[in-house]
Design an enzyme around this catalytic site. Structure first.
Site, PDB file in Angstrom:
ATOM      1  N   ASP A 118       0.883  -1.170   0.000  1.00 19.53           N
ATOM      2  CA  ASP A 118       0.000   0.000   0.000  1.00 19.53           C
ATOM      3  C   ASP A 118       0.919   1.218   0.000  1.00 19.53           C
ATOM      4  OD1 ASP A 118      -2.260   1.693   0.308  1.00 19.53           O
ATOM      5  OD2 ASP A 118      -1.959   1.712   2.480  1.00 19.53           O
ATOM      6  N   GLU A 130      -1.456  -1.663  -4.939  1.00 19.08           N
ATOM      7  CA  GLU A 130      -2.637  -0.855  -5.244  1.00 19.08           C
ATOM      8  C   GLU A 130      -2.339   0.031  -6.439  1.00 19.08           C
ATOM      9  OE1 GLU A 130      -5.721   2.183  -3.020  1.00 19.08           O
ATOM     10  OE2 GLU A 130      -4.357   0.985  -1.815  1.00 19.08           O
ATOM     11  N   HIS A 133      -2.196   1.019   7.239  1.00 22.31           N
ATOM     12  CA  HIS A 133      -1.353   0.873   6.047  1.00 22.31           C
ATOM     13  C   HIS A 133      -0.930  -0.581   5.873  1.00 22.31           C
ATOM     14  CE1 HIS A 133      -1.278   5.214   5.898  1.00 22.31           C
ATOM     15  NE2 HIS A 133      -0.878   5.227   7.153  1.00 22.31           N
TER      16      HIS A 133
END
Length: 168
Positions: free
Chosen positions: A11, A72, A144
């Protein structure tokens, strides 16, 4: 028999980059090998932060030897400067996988939430709760890191679906 797979989920962020490595095994059992967050000081020059993301992820990849990186995908941010910084942090993470010779798989936030929670517009809190339910007490409280684990799980779930569709 299903082969073991290790995937690192990332992430990316310019101040906090989450990571998590999951391993799938017999009976679809998935376990967390490591997860955490690379915290970056806003006082450091941006280029130093990018270098730290790259070096830390390379170190983790070398130690745990995942067979791929799930990350992502870029989304539209309201602030163009923020979007640019996020894209550069993402680039540092991508380069760590490329340097170590592992393939990269990209997923949109919608795909990740859909794969993990079953609802593409789920909140961060809902994602974290589902990750904790699926992976147990090994999930850190840090959003996170749990988001990175969600990206890794998204890849494993997507790969299972791709393999099932090949069989039919």
């Amino acid at each position: 028999m299903m082969e073991r797979k290790r995937i690192i989920g990332v992430d990316p962020g310019s101040l906090h980059t989450g990571y998590g490595i999951v391993e799938s095994g017999k009976g679809g059992l998935i376990r967390v090998l490591i997860s955490g967050t690379i915290h970056l000081s806003p006082r450091k020059p941006f280029t130093e932060r990018l270098g730290l993301i790259f070096r830390e992820l390379v170190k983790i990849i070398k130690e745990f030897r995942p067979c791929g990186m799930a990350i992502e995908d870029v989304f539209c941010a309201a602030n163009p400067k923020t979007a640019l910084k996020l894209g550069q942090a993402r680039g540092a993470a991508l380069l760590s996988a490329i340097t170590e010779g592992i393939p990269v798989y990209e997923y949109s936030p919608l795909e990740i939430k859909q794969a993990v929670v079953g609802y593409g517009r789920a909140s961060k809190n809902q994602v974290h709760r589902m990750i904790t339910t699926l992976l147990g007490s090994h999930v850190p409280g840090d959003s996170h890191a749990s988001d990175a684990l969600a990206v890794a799980l998204c890849h494993l779930n997507s790969e299972k679906l791709r393999n099932l569709s090949k069989v039919r």
